[in-house]
Scaffold this motif. Structure first.
Motif, PDB file in Angstrom:
ATOM      1  N   TRP A 205     -20.771 -29.700  21.951  1.00 22.39           N
ATOM      2  CA  TRP A 205     -20.599 -28.772  20.833  1.00 22.39           C
ATOM      3  C   TRP A 205     -20.911 -27.341  21.242  1.00 22.39           C
ATOM      4  O   TRP A 205     -20.220 -26.410  20.842  1.00 22.39           O
ATOM      5  CB  TRP A 205     -21.500 -29.184  19.665  1.00 22.39           C
ATOM      6  N   PHE A 206     -21.949 -27.179  22.052  1.00 25.60           N
ATOM      7  CA  PHE A 206     -22.326 -25.831  22.456  1.00 25.60           C
ATOM      8  C   PHE A 206     -21.249 -25.211  23.346  1.00 25.60           C
ATOM      9  O   PHE A 206     -20.839 -24.065  23.134  1.00 25.60           O
ATOM     10  CB  PHE A 206     -23.658 -25.866  23.197  1.00 25.60           C
ATOM     11  N   LEU A 207     -20.777 -25.965  24.341  1.00 25.20           N
ATOM     12  CA  LEU A 207     -19.752 -25.435  25.242  1.00 25.20           C
ATOM     13  C   LEU A 207     -18.468 -25.109  24.489  1.00 25.20           C
ATOM     14  O   LEU A 207     -17.875 -24.040  24.682  1.00 25.20           O
ATOM     15  CB  LEU A 207     -19.473 -26.443  26.358  1.00 25.20           C
ATOM     16  N   ALA A 208     -18.027 -26.045  23.633  1.00 26.54           N
ATOM     17  CA  ALA A 208     -16.807 -25.803  22.859  1.00 26.54           C
ATOM     18  C   ALA A 208     -17.004 -24.667  21.864  1.00 26.54           C
ATOM     19  O   ALA A 208     -16.123 -23.817  21.679  1.00 26.54           O
ATOM     20  CB  ALA A 208     -16.397 -27.090  22.122  1.00 26.54           C
ATOM     21  N   ILE A 436     -22.309 -30.530  33.351  1.00 22.41           N
ATOM     22  CA  ILE A 436     -21.516 -29.741  32.404  1.00 22.41           C
ATOM     23  C   ILE A 436     -20.050 -30.155  32.431  1.00 22.41           C
ATOM     24  O   ILE A 436     -19.432 -30.405  31.384  1.00 22.41           O
ATOM     25  CB  ILE A 436     -21.667 -28.239  32.704  1.00 22.41           C
ATOM     26  N   HIS A 437     -19.469 -30.264  33.632  1.00 23.50           N
ATOM     27  CA  HIS A 437     -18.041 -30.570  33.715  1.00 23.50           C
ATOM     28  C   HIS A 437     -17.749 -32.027  33.368  1.00 23.50           C
ATOM     29  O   HIS A 437     -16.683 -32.326  32.801  1.00 23.50           O
ATOM     30  CB  HIS A 437     -17.527 -30.216  35.110  1.00 23.50           C
ATOM     31  N   SER A 438     -18.676 -32.915  33.661  1.00 23.38           N
ATOM     32  CA  SER A 438     -18.495 -34.311  33.255  1.00 23.38           C
ATOM     33  C   SER A 438     -18.495 -34.437  31.735  1.00 23.38           C
ATOM     34  O   SER A 438     -17.700 -35.194  31.159  1.00 23.38           O
ATOM     35  CB  SER A 438     -19.600 -35.189  33.852  1.00 23.38           C
ATOM     36  N   VAL A 439     -19.376 -33.698  31.084  1.00 18.83           N
ATOM     37  CA  VAL A 439     -19.434 -33.723  29.619  1.00 18.83           C
ATOM     38  C   VAL A 439     -18.140 -33.174  29.024  1.00 18.83           C
ATOM     39  O   VAL A 439     -17.594 -33.730  28.056  1.00 18.83           O
ATOM     40  CB  VAL A 439     -20.648 -32.908  29.116  1.00 18.83           C
ATOM     41  N   ILE A 440     -17.625 -32.083  29.588  1.00 27.60           N
ATOM     42  CA  ILE A 440     -16.371 -31.500  29.069  1.00 27.60           C
ATOM     43  C   ILE A 440     -15.226 -32.493  29.219  1.00 27.60           C
ATOM     44  O   ILE A 440     -14.447 -32.711  28.274  1.00 27.60           O
ATOM     45  CB  ILE A 440     -16.053 -30.180  29.811  1.00 27.60           C
ATOM     46  N   ILE A 441     -15.108 -33.095  30.402  1.00 29.44           N
ATOM     47  CA  ILE A 441     -14.026 -34.067  30.624  1.00 29.44           C
ATOM     48  C   ILE A 441     -14.173 -35.259  29.683  1.00 29.44           C
ATOM     49  O   ILE A 441     -13.195 -35.697  29.061  1.00 29.44           O
ATOM     50  CB  ILE A 441     -14.035 -34.538  32.099  1.00 29.44           C
ATOM     51  N   ALA A 442     -15.390 -35.771  29.566  1.00 27.04           N
ATOM     52  CA  ALA A 442     -15.634 -36.905  28.666  1.00 27.04           C
ATOM     53  C   ALA A 442     -15.306 -36.531  27.226  1.00 27.04           C
ATOM     54  O   ALA A 442     -14.748 -37.345  26.476  1.00 27.04           O
ATOM     55  CB  ALA A 442     -17.086 -37.359  28.777  1.00 27.04           C
ATOM     56  N   GLY A 443     -15.638 -35.304  26.832  1.00 22.63           N
ATOM     57  CA  GLY A 443     -15.343 -34.846  25.477  1.00 22.63           C
ATOM     58  C   GLY A 443     -13.849 -34.788  25.214  1.00 22.63           C
ATOM     59  O   GLY A 443     -13.374 -35.207  24.148  1.00 22.63           O
ATOM     60  N   ILE A 444     -13.091 -34.269  26.181  1.00 22.19           N
ATOM     61  CA  ILE A 444     -11.629 -34.188  26.022  1.00 22.19           C
ATOM     62  C   ILE A 444     -11.028 -35.585  25.913  1.00 22.19           C
ATOM     63  O   ILE A 444     -10.187 -35.849  25.044  1.00 22.19           O
ATOM     64  CB  ILE A 444     -11.012 -33.413  27.209  1.00 22.19           C
ATOM     65  N   VAL A 445     -11.459 -36.490  26.783  1.00 18.98           N
ATOM     66  CA  VAL A 445     -10.945 -37.871  26.753  1.00 18.98           C
ATOM     67  C   VAL A 445     -11.353 -38.562  25.455  1.00 18.98           C
ATOM     68  O   VAL A 445     -10.552 -39.289  24.841  1.00 18.98           O
ATOM     69  CB  VAL A 445     -11.464 -38.653  27.980  1.00 18.98           C
ATOM     70  N   PHE A 446     -12.592 -38.335  25.010  1.00 15.34           N
ATOM     71  CA  PHE A 446     -13.082 -38.931  23.767  1.00 15.34           C
ATOM     72  C   PHE A 446     -12.220 -38.500  22.576  1.00 15.34           C
ATOM     73  O   PHE A 446     -11.789 -39.337  21.771  1.00 15.34           O
ATOM     74  CB  PHE A 446     -14.533 -38.508  23.553  1.00 15.34           C
ATOM     75  N   VAL A 447     -11.971 -37.208  22.469  1.00 20.58           N
ATOM     76  CA  VAL A 447     -11.147 -36.689  21.364  1.00 20.58           C
ATOM     77  C   VAL A 447      -9.737 -37.250  21.441  1.00 20.58           C
ATOM     78  O   VAL A 447      -9.131 -37.625  20.420  1.00 20.58           O
ATOM     79  CB  VAL A 447     -11.124 -35.143  21.399  1.00 20.58           C
ATOM     80  N   SER A 448      -9.202 -37.330  22.659  1.00 19.68           N
ATOM     81  CA  SER A 448      -7.834 -37.829  22.827  1.00 19.68           C
ATOM     82  C   SER A 448      -7.720 -39.294  22.425  1.00 19.68           C
ATOM     83  O   SER A 448      -6.816 -39.684  21.677  1.00 19.68           O
ATOM     84  CB  SER A 448      -7.402 -37.650  24.282  1.00 19.68           C
ATOM     85  N   ILE A 449      -8.636 -40.133  22.921  1.00 22.54           N
ATOM     86  CA  ILE A 449      -8.548 -41.574  22.679  1.00 22.54           C
ATOM     87  C   ILE A 449      -8.789 -41.940  21.219  1.00 22.54           C
ATOM     88  O   ILE A 449      -8.093 -42.789  20.655  1.00 22.54           O
ATOM     89  CB  ILE A 449      -9.541 -42.322  23.596  1.00 22.54           C
ATOM     90  N   VAL A 471      -3.447 -32.452  31.137  1.00 16.21           N
ATOM     91  CA  VAL A 471      -3.382 -31.003  31.350  1.00 16.21           C
ATOM     92  C   VAL A 471      -4.676 -30.334  30.894  1.00 16.21           C
ATOM     93  O   VAL A 471      -5.169 -29.394  31.531  1.00 16.21           O
ATOM     94  CB  VAL A 471      -2.177 -30.397  30.592  1.00 16.21           C
ATOM     95  N   ALA A 472      -5.262 -30.843  29.814  1.00 14.92           N
ATOM     96  CA  ALA A 472      -6.478 -30.236  29.262  1.00 14.92           C
ATOM     97  C   ALA A 472      -7.674 -30.410  30.180  1.00 14.92           C
ATOM     98  O   ALA A 472      -8.464 -29.483  30.375  1.00 14.92           O
ATOM     99  CB  ALA A 472      -6.779 -30.833  27.886  1.00 14.92           C
ATOM    100  N   PHE A 473      -7.816 -31.621  30.766  1.00 17.29           N
ATOM    101  CA  PHE A 473      -9.029 -31.828  31.576  1.00 17.29           C
ATOM    102  C   PHE A 473      -8.815 -31.575  33.069  1.00 17.29           C
ATOM    103  O   PHE A 473      -9.768 -31.571  33.850  1.00 17.29           O
ATOM    104  CB  PHE A 473      -9.633 -33.218  31.347  1.00 17.29           C
ATOM    105  N   LEU A 474      -7.568 -31.336  33.500  1.00 18.90           N
ATOM    106  CA  LEU A 474      -7.285 -31.144  34.918  1.00 18.90           C
ATOM    107  C   LEU A 474      -8.046 -29.964  35.531  1.00 18.90           C
ATOM    108  O   LEU A 474      -8.608 -30.094  36.634  1.00 18.90           O
ATOM    109  CB  LEU A 474      -5.775 -30.989  35.133  1.00 18.90           C
ATOM    110  N   PRO A 475      -8.109 -28.794  34.881  1.00 28.36           N
ATOM    111  CA  PRO A 475      -8.883 -27.679  35.474  1.00 28.36           C
ATOM    112  C   PRO A 475     -10.352 -28.032  35.688  1.00 28.36           C
ATOM    113  O   PRO A 475     -10.954 -27.625  36.687  1.00 28.36           O
ATOM    114  CB  PRO A 475      -8.730 -26.555  34.437  1.00 28.36           C
ATOM    115  N   PHE A 476     -10.912 -28.797  34.760  1.00 30.14           N
ATOM    116  CA  PHE A 476     -12.327 -29.161  34.876  1.00 30.14           C
ATOM    117  C   PHE A 476     -12.524 -30.242  35.941  1.00 30.14           C
ATOM    118  O   PHE A 476     -13.561 -30.273  36.604  1.00 30.14           O
ATOM    119  CB  PHE A 476     -12.851 -29.629  33.519  1.00 30.14           C
TER     120      PHE A 476
END
Length: 740
Positions: A205-208, A436-449, A471-476
């Protein structure tokens, strides 16, 4: 004449109850303002008068309505606390306040739990009592500090920092207590799951939030009038309340998190100002609802526990906080003053007690006991703060001289700068980067699934959503595997051939972690064909567009950093600093228009020679003059950052015609660093001849030699090898000077 038409209006209990609450609160506010007592006490008494346990006064019709208003009150109280909090403040309070808060909280939880068990209470009541006693009252302390005029004294900074840490710990405690309440026992596995879940969502939540919220406010700044700003900020608050509730957390947590995110934006002060009336209104309703639960019969029955818990609160918190402050490296004087300032319970204690009532897990007697203890400690707090210096003087007489010397030496040692361990710094940077980057990737996948893919209504939309997720999580994913971290430490480590192998292993571990993450995502998507497609897309993108992926990540990172630092760039660069182990500290003074010192140079004023203080910074509008030279003039409305003891600061206050503004806590690169003088070239020469001021853009605020301390030494003072020099100035230049 037409027949008279009879009309009748039905007043809903919700409205009549709110009217009764606000009427009693209004009268209480006026009375307690007149007698100069905390308004919180007035609200509690107003609630008692309007509650069901006082039949001589009109009583609310539906306590359920009051609970709804109280829940709204808690939400806006926590939102406002978040606006005042900001995650950066938690970082800036430093180890001293963090250690003080940690020792105090852990000790009081144990002491409170033990007290509850000795009183014959059950496990849940006892654990809630421990959590309640671990929280102090920001409102009461601020009021007492204002009345006693001690906000500019050194110990006040430790107290404010400790209160900041307590706020975030209180949020964590609420989550953990909810877990314990549901299971009715202390389960280590469940608690660890709750902590992990909380940490994951807090970070996500903080990062987003930092990425999106400041951008939203900046893009719409031309549309944000006071009215629209208030509506948007409250909408954001309630949106996060909904998200937190959906994730299984309390609404109060969501409100606090959104407040903390907005606190990092340039609109923070304006939103805090606009929300204040809303917070005051619903906060009053909350505290009145607390007062409604006061039952004199219950208090009479539990008078003994009230007395015991009050004594435990006052003396337990005083001793625990004093010990924590000493352990953190503060001198005995500031430790005693801080300990005696935090000897009360307050707002968060009520909120934690409310949580127990809402969950239906605490006994009915706990709430009124907490209210009674809070009321008593509210009255004792100013007395304790006022007499803390006398207690310290008595302790100095009682303590053996060798103990006092050991405490002073420990205080000096904890504040002295040490050489940086490059491995430690590099590992710390890599660990933070991975988390930090693992949380972001997990968050993107969580929202998607769980939210995006279920919306698909065919193969095309399904694979489209998969493609968008990738595409969303590839940069991270790229950053997690290949982005360089802690570059300076990395370059230093590369100079030694023995470090090459472990550095390669760390790099391989990061790449392996990315592969694991991809396979976990494929497993979650279930469809093997989808997994093959995801892998193909990832490989294709990595091969065909490596520079674009890197550029995309760089753009995202730049936007995040820009948003994160936006508020700091918009503010004047200011700072509060401590001079430990001396009794010195840094505070601010604004030069009034009519001051006699306006127009004079520092050389003419001779404040260092006459009053013993140093002027470290001059802020003039948007101009910040760090370490001003002797020919710098003072002008009206300048803000001076002055270093000295409490007594010297008080003398300087009179010197500038009582124009004290008070200590502030803003970010700046001006810091205090102490180090041992080992340079033979500086041995036996004066401070002026050493050119330390010119070479490091700093001033020598203090020197320690053979246990003797000299605050603000004269330029003619002769340096000796082995002296501990305490410099106030540019952080980078001081560090560079020390590392030579």
């Amino acid at each position: 004449m037409p027949a008279a038409v009879e009309t009748s209006h039905h007043l809903y209990p919700l409205i009549s109850d709110l009217g009764l609450i606000l009427m009693t609160a209004g009268v209480a506010v006026l009375i307690f303002k007149k007698i100069k007592q905390p308004l919180v006490l007035g609200y509690l008494i107003a609630g008692f008068l309007a509650g069901p346990h006082f039949p001589l006064f009109p009583t609310v019709q539906d306590m359920g309505n009051v609970e709804v208003w109280a829940e709204i009150g808690v939400i806006f109280l926590l939102f406002s606390l978040g606006l005042e909090f900001s995650f950066k403040k938690l970082v800036k309070v430093g180890g001293s306040a963090s250690m003080t808060a940690a020792v105090q909280i852990i000790t009081m939880i144990i002491v409170g739990f033990t007290t509850g068990k000795l009183l014959g209470w059950n496990f849940i009541d006892s654990i809630f009592l421990g959590a309640i006693l671990s929280m102090s009252s920001t409102t009461i302390i601020l009021r007492a500090f204002d009345e006693l005029g001690v906000k500019t004294q050194k110990f006040a900074g430790v107290v404010f920092g400790t209160l900041i840490v307590e706020d975030i710990v209180a949020i964590l405690l609420m989550v953990l207590l909810s877990t314990i309440a549901v299971s009715q026992q202390f389960s280590g596995v469940e608690l660890m799951e709750s902590i992990f879940k909380l940490a994951f969502f807090l970070m996500l939540w903080f990062l987003a939030g930092i990425f999106f919220i400041p951008t939203l406010l900046k893009r719409t700044k031309n549309l944000l009038t006071e009215e629209t700003t208030l509506i948007v900020s409250l909408a954001l608050c309630l949106m996060m309340v909904i998200l937190a509730t959906a994730a299984g957390f309390s609404p109060a947590l969501g409100a606090f998190i959104m407040g903390s995110i907005i606190a990092e934006t340039t609109k923070a002060e304006q939103i805090e100002h606009l929300v204040k009336p809303v917070k005051d209104l619903f906060g009053a309703v909350f505290f009145v609802s607390v007062g409604m639960l006061i039952n004199l019969d219950t208090l009479q029955e539990y008078a003994f526990p009230v007395v015991i818990i009050t004594i435990v609160t006052i003396f337990g918190k005083t001793i625990a906080t004093t010990m924590g402050t000493l352990i953190s490296g503060q001198p005995l004087k500031q430790s005693v003053q801080a300990g005696m300032s935090l000897a009360q319970i307050g707002e968060f204690s009520f909120i934690i007690a409310t949580l127990g009532m809402t969950l239906g897990v605490t006994s009915g007697f706990l709430y009124p006991i907490v209210v009674a203890v809070s009321a008593i400690t509210t009255f004792t707090t100013p007395f304790f703060i006022k007499n803390s210096l006398k207690v310290y003087n008595q302790l100095k007489i009682i303590l053996p001289k060798k103990w006092e010397d050991k405490l002073d030496n420990y205080s000096a040692t904890t504040q002295t700068i040490h050489q940086t361990n490059h491995w430690q710094k590099y590992i710390s940077g890599v660990a933070s980067h991975i988390i930090i980057h693992s949380v972001i990737i997990a968050g993107i996948v969580f929202v998607s699934i769980y939210y995006l893919i279920p919306l698909s209504n065919g193969a095309f939309t399904y694979y489209l959503y998969i493609f968008l997720t990738v595409v969303a999580f590839l940069p991270f994913l790229y950053a997690l595997a290949l982005q360089r971290v802690a570059v300076q430490s990395l370059n230093q480590l590369k100079t030694d051939s023995k470090n090459i192998t472990p550095l390669i292993l760390i790099a391989l571990f990061r790449i392996l972690l990315c592969i694991v993450i991809v396979f976990i995502m494929i497993n979650e998507l279930i469809n093997p064909l989808t997994g093959v497609i995801v892998l193909a897309v990832l490989i294709a993108f990595a091969v065909l567009f490596p520079k674009r992926i890197q550029a995309m990540y760089g753009k995202i990172l730049h936007q995040f950093i820009e948003n994160f630092n936006d508020r700091e760039r918009s503010e004047a660069i200011r700072n509060k600093s401590d001079l430990t182990p001396w009794d010195g500290h840094m505070t601010t003074f604004e030069i009034p228009q009519e001051s006699l010192i306006a127009g004079k140079t520092l050389n003419e004023l001779k404040v260092r020679e006459e009053l013993g203080v140093n002027i470290a910074i001059i802020k003039r509008g948007d101009l910040v003059i760090n370490i001003p030279d002797k020919d710098e003039k003072i002008f009206p409305k300048d803000i001076l950052y002055v270093i000295g003891t409490d007594e010297q600061v008080k003398d300087f206050e009179l010197f500038v015609d009582k124009s004290l503004v008070g200590s502030v806590d803003y970010h700046t690169e001006i810091v205090l660093k102490g180090f041992e003088l080992t340079n033979e070239a500086l041995n036996g020469i004066s401070i002026r001849e050493s050119k330390i001021r010119e070479n490091s853009n700093s001033i020598i605020a203090g020197i320690e030699r053979n246990g003797e301390r000299i605050l603000n030494p004269q330029p003619t003072f002769t340096l000796q090898k082995g002296d501990i020099l305490w410099l106030v100035g540019d952080k980078k230049k001081i560090t560079a000077l020390f590392s030579k």
